[in-house]
Write a protein that holds these residues in place. Structure first.
Motif, short mmCIF file in Angstrom:
data_model
loop_
_atom_site.label_atom_id
_atom_site.label_comp_id
_atom_site.label_asym_id
_atom_site.label_seq_id
_atom_site.Cartn_x
_atom_site.Cartn_y
_atom_site.Cartn_z
N MET A 149 2.30 0.48 -5.34
CA MET A 149 2.43 0.66 -6.79
C MET A 149 3.84 1.11 -7.14
O MET A 149 4.43 0.64 -8.12
N ALA A 161 -1.22 -3.32 -4.51
CA ALA A 161 -1.79 -1.99 -4.71
C ALA A 161 -3.29 -2.06 -4.97
O ALA A 161 -4.07 -1.28 -4.41
N GLU A 162 -3.69 -3.00 -5.80
CA GLU A 162 -5.12 -3.14 -6.10
C GLU A 162 -5.90 -3.57 -4.85
O GLU A 162 -7.02 -3.11 -4.62
N TRP A 208 -0.87 5.02 -12.16
CA TRP A 208 0.17 4.01 -12.39
C TRP A 208 -0.42 2.69 -12.86
O TRP A 208 0.20 1.98 -13.65
N LEU A 209 -1.63 2.36 -12.38
CA LEU A 209 -2.22 1.09 -12.76
C LEU A 209 -2.65 1.05 -14.21
O LEU A 209 -2.56 0.01 -14.87
N ALA A 251 9.01 0.70 -9.56
CA ALA A 251 8.09 1.07 -10.64
C ALA A 251 8.75 2.06 -11.60
O ALA A 251 8.60 1.96 -12.82
N THR A 253 -2.63 6.19 -7.62
CA THR A 253 -2.50 4.75 -7.85
C THR A 253 -3.08 4.37 -9.20
O THR A 253 -2.49 3.58 -9.95
N ASN A 288 6.16 -1.53 -7.38
CA ASN A 288 5.82 -2.44 -8.48
C ASN A 288 5.05 -3.66 -8.00
O ASN A 288 5.05 -4.70 -8.66
N THR A 304 1.81 -4.67 -7.96
CA THR A 304 0.51 -4.30 -8.53
C THR A 304 -0.64 -4.96 -7.79
O THR A 304 -1.66 -4.31 -7.49
N ASP A 305 -0.53 -6.25 -7.51
CA ASP A 305 -1.63 -6.95 -6.84
C ASP A 305 -1.90 -6.34 -5.46
O ASP A 305 -3.07 -6.15 -5.08
#
Length: 912
Positions: free
Chosen positions: A679, A687-688, A719-720, A845, A716, A682, A684-685
């Protein structure tokens, strides 16, 4: 965050230059992969030696260099790299000694003498004069480096000529050899007279080996895989290449998720290239020396005194001089083969008669007091493979020793060799331990259950009865269907021991019960109760025996969690020092070292904690937490510190390795930490994906590990989506921890709540920090004071201290908060220093968040301002007036909290 990557350590333990061409690699349950490692391996790991050799050869003194090292260590490769680097300023001549020309006059100089007439070539003085004249004619413009390889096989006349040329300065020598004492005496004299400077090349260290593997294979390599390759190759680059090729061909080493990982299984037999190379080396040995190599290949390292019962001291001296064996002086002096990959080949071949006799002599004395545990396990396995007769008690003992070393495969082999009628309590216990270590906890419980019913009838000896109960207690701790039975089982053992006469066995069992009681409380997160019980047990006159040292180790974890950080650090350092000097098992030392890492991290000694994890990364003597577990520990700590790029470089290889096998149950925490680090990058995918994978399924994990997973998951999510809900959860959880007296842990959650915007919690943070000590508590006191006073200067200073401590997240958040509290009366340098901290702690990020404050036009204008473009030119490019440009620049600086175009240039220029 308080809990670190080794949080589940105790609980999991309780339950648990050449060419390398392209080839196909098959890994089990995977599609065939093609890996292209073509051409030479890169030159990695010898940068310091390269610089030193180059400096000598380019020095005005005109000296030469003598490179000494065992075969395959990289002498020729280093020499070639140096010569390539000097190609623009020096001429180069390559000469090589060879066995076929070692008795031929001028055999090594045949290339240089080809142009001389026959009469000149027959006269040594004329040869010398002609060669000196030849090199003197070129020396005025470019000096000549003569690379002389394999100097041991240079004939005497060539050696005399070459030595003379070096002494008169006609050439600068770069000589490579394995053993200078076997070379012509002229070269020894050149070294003694300082015409040559000697450099001894040693095997590559673990970090250099890992770097070389990564560069050669073209993808990251997990630390476990790198550690294994380093271990089998002994750091010898040629053996490393051969072993790597063999392991890739066999599928033992393969790519997963873009990372090279190794199977969690014994290595297969070495490939043909390794076998051919090693067989040739073995053929050069005398029968006596070969027998020593064969014994060590089968048994592993042996004490010198025991080995001398079947070998002559002259053989050990010869093999040590040749670099084939290494003498280690830790504990009792012992001898091991330098290269494990060489041992693989020896074991795969038919042993010589002398070697078999020596092994049979040692194997007949499995109970010898000098025979180490690994040697007994290995010799038992060899005897079994040879069809030898082994007593059932020897097989059970070997299984126990294998389980003690977490070698469950060997234990399974020994247990399977027992006749069915030999089933006993000891066999059932070792079978259950084997299943436990193998991660099959339910099967382990099922295996021990029948024995538990038998022990309750009083039909088994005391020691086996207690062993079964204690093993069941450990297994129950992590089984969701039996949670809560642990203390009941421990009570049963304690009650029985009260009525037993005092002896060494009973004293040891009592120590184990005491330790397991404290350990169970730590596993459940009951640190206050654990500390109280440990203090009581240690206050009853307990000595420094194994179990009470382990209780002190657990007490340090409880102390740091409760807020007594410095006391905890002092205690655990004392424990690790005592274990290092004790005869207790390496697993005990390894567990204490893992606890030292946790305590250092929780206390806020982050840099020493990182150093400690790195120190154990390639440690062959750390049976549990070398390789990827130590890599994982670094990654989790780096993720917490906000050093996301560094963190992912550690976490992603560890995750790939853990997906093969996760003995310690660390994968969920690795995934959660990787989610937060991704995250910050940056991504995002990614991180998820990591967040979804951070599932605490299967066996119960320690309370500590569960807290860690929650911490990174909340970060996380902040930030998401939005930070409000996670900040509230951080605050509520911190209050619950404080209510349990766990001030050291509460600080991590409280500080994060304040960092996420719950500034009203600053007073609570101040109160909890006042009840704690250590570097992190001191930083928290500074944060709380700065927020309560809204003092930008105070917060700037705390941010600087956090940065010095390596905590980029805390430094960045506090620096941003300090900018928020700036006023017209504030010192202008506060902003400048705070912005410098923000630049040094920047992540993609964080840069993205700052950029989102600006519109597309404002970002375009800011980029031009950062490049120093004047307002008039900006106006022309944007088709607006210069006055409008000034308005945009003012708006940009207001949004970013800046006060000058110079600051805008510094800040925005770094964010692109």
């Amino acid at each position: 965050m308080g809990r670190n990557s080794y949080a589940d350590v105790e609980s999991s333990f309780r339950i648990s230059t050449g060419h390398l061409g392209g080839w196909f690699c098959c890994a089990p349950v995977r599609a065939v992969q093609v890996t292209n490692v073509n051409g030479r391996w890169p030159f990695v790991g010898r940068e310091d030696e390269f610089a030193s050799v180059r400096d000598v050869l380019t020095d005005e003194t005109g000296r030469g260099v003598l490179l000494v090292g065992t075969s395959g260590i990289g002498k020729t490769t280093l020499a070639q790299q140096v010569i390539q680097g000097l190609a623009g300023t020096m001429d180069h001549i390559y000469l090589r000694g060879s066995a076929s020309h070692s008795t031929v006059p001028y055999g090594a100089l045949n290339v240089l003498l080809a142009e001389l007439d026959e009469d000149t070539a027959r006269n040594p003085l004329l040869v010398l004069t002609a060669l000196q004249r030849r090199f003197d004619s070129t020396a005025a413009s470019r000096p000549t480096v003569m690379h002389l390889d394999s100097v041991e096989d240079v004939d005497e006349l060539s050696a005399t000529v070459i030595a003379h040329l070096a002494r008169v300065g006609a050439v600068r020598l770069l000589v490579t050899c394995e053993n200078l004492l076997r070379a012509p005496g002229e070269f020894l004299d050149l070294w003694k007279d300082r015409v040559l400077e000697r450099f001894d090349l040693h095997p590559l260290g673990f970090e250099a080996t890992a770097d070389l593997l990564g560069a050669a294979l073209g993808n990251p390599v997990s630390r476990s895989a790198a550690q294994q390759q380093w271990s089998v190759s002994g750091g010898n680059p040629r053996y490393l290449q051969l072993a790597t090729r063999a392991d890739v061909e066999s599928g033992h080493l393969f790519r997963r998720d873009g990372v090279w990982v190794s199977l969690d299984a014994p290595r297969p037999e070495s490939g043909r290239s390794v076998a051919d190379w090693s067989t040739a080396k073995l053929a050069e040995l005398s029968p006596e020396d070969r027998a020593v190599v064969e014994v060590l290949a089968v048994s592993g390292p042996l004490p010198v005194s025991l080995l001398l019962e079947v070998a002559a001291s002259t053989s050990l001296d010869t093999l040590q001089s040749a670099g084939m064996v290494t003498l280690e002086r830790e504990d009792a002096p012992s001898v091991r083969l330098t290269y494990e990959v060489f041992a693989d080949v020896v074991r795969a071949q038919l042993l010589s008669l002398r070697g078999r006799q020596a092994l049979e002599t040692i194997g007949a004395r499995l109970d010898h007091p000098l025979l180490p545990a690994h040697g007994r396990v290995a010799l038992t396995g060899w005897t079994l493979a040879q069809g030898g007769d082994l007593a059932p008690e020897d097989l059970v003992t070997a299984a126990r020793l294998a389980n003690d070393r977490w070698s469950s495969g060997a234990a399974e082999q020994f247990l399977a060799a027992l006749p069915a009628e030999q089933e006993s309590a000891a066999v059932a216990i070792e079978r259950s331990r084997h299943l436990w270590i193998d991660g099959r906890h339910r099967e382990a419980l099922a295996s021990i259950d029948p024995l538990l019913q038998a022990v309750d009838t009083g039909s088994v000896p005391l020691h086996s009865w207690a062993e079964a109960k204690l093993l069941a207690a450990r297994l129950s701790e992590v089984d969701r269907t039996r949670a809560g039975r642990t203390q009941e089982l421990l009570d049963d053992v304690a009650a029985r021991l009260e009525h037993e006469p005092d002896d060494a066995v009973v004293a040891d069992l009592r120590g184990r019960v005491d330790f397991l009681r404290v350990e169970a409380l730590v596993f459940e997160g009951e640190y206050g109760r654990a500390a109280g019980l440990a203090d009581t047990l240690l206050g009853t006159g307990a000595d420094d025996s194994r179990w009470y040292l382990k209780i002190r180790s657990l007490l340090s974890l409880a102390q740091v969690s409760l807020g007594s950080a410095e006391q905890a650090v002092s205690l655990i350092r004392n424990v690790t020092t005592r274990f290092a000097a004790s005869p207790y098992s390496r697993i005990d030392r390894d567990l204490a070292d893992a606890n030292l890492f946790q305590v250092l991290m929780l206390a806020g000694h982050w840099s020493p904690a990182l150093d400690h994890a790195r120190l154990h990364g390639g440690n062959n003597d750390a049976p549990l937490f070398n390789g990827s577990p130590s890599e994982f520990a670094e990654g989790v700590l780096l993720s917490y510190l906000g050093r996301s790029e560094e963190a992912l470089a550690k976490l992603l290889p560890a995750i790939s390795q853990f997906r093969i096998r996760d003995r310690h149950g660390l994968l969920p925490l690795a995934e959660a930490a990787a989610a937060y680090a991704s995250m910050l990058e940056n991504a995002t995918d990614a991180a998820e994906d990591h967040l979804r994978a951070a599932q605490l399924t299967g066996p119960l994990r320690s309370w500590h590990l569960r807290e860690c997973v929650q911490y990174f998951s909340l970060l996380t999510e902040a930030w998401l989506s939005a930070p409000d809900a996670p900040a509230t959860e951080f605050l509520e959880h911190a209050q619950a921890l404080s209510g349990r007296g766990q001030h050291g842990l509460a600080l991590y959650f409280l500080a994060q709540a304040v960092q996420l915007g719950r500034h009203e919690a600053a007073q609570t943070l101040a109160d909890v920090a006042a009840a704690s000590d250590g570097p992190f508590a001191e930083l928290c006191r500074g944060v709380a004071a700065g927020v309560l006073a809204k003092d930008a200067g105070m917060l700037r200073e705390v941010a600087r201290r956090a940065l010095d401590a390596g905590n980029h997240t805390l430094a960045s958040d506090v620096a941003s908060l300090g900018i928020e509290y700036l006023s017209e009366a504030s010192d202008p340098m506060i902003r400048v220093h705070a912005e410098q901290i923000l630049r040094r702690t920047s992540t993609p990020a964080r840069r993205h968040v700052r950029r989102k404050l600006l519109s597309e036009r404002e970002r375009a204008i800011a980029r031009m301002v950062a490049r120093g473009v004047p307002n008039k030119e900006i106006a022309l490019q944007e088709h607006i007036s210069p006055r409008t440009v000034e308005g945009h620049v003012h708006q940009i600086m207001t949004k970013l909290g800046l006060s000058s175009r110079k600051q805008l240039s510094l800040v925005f220029g770094q964010q692109q």
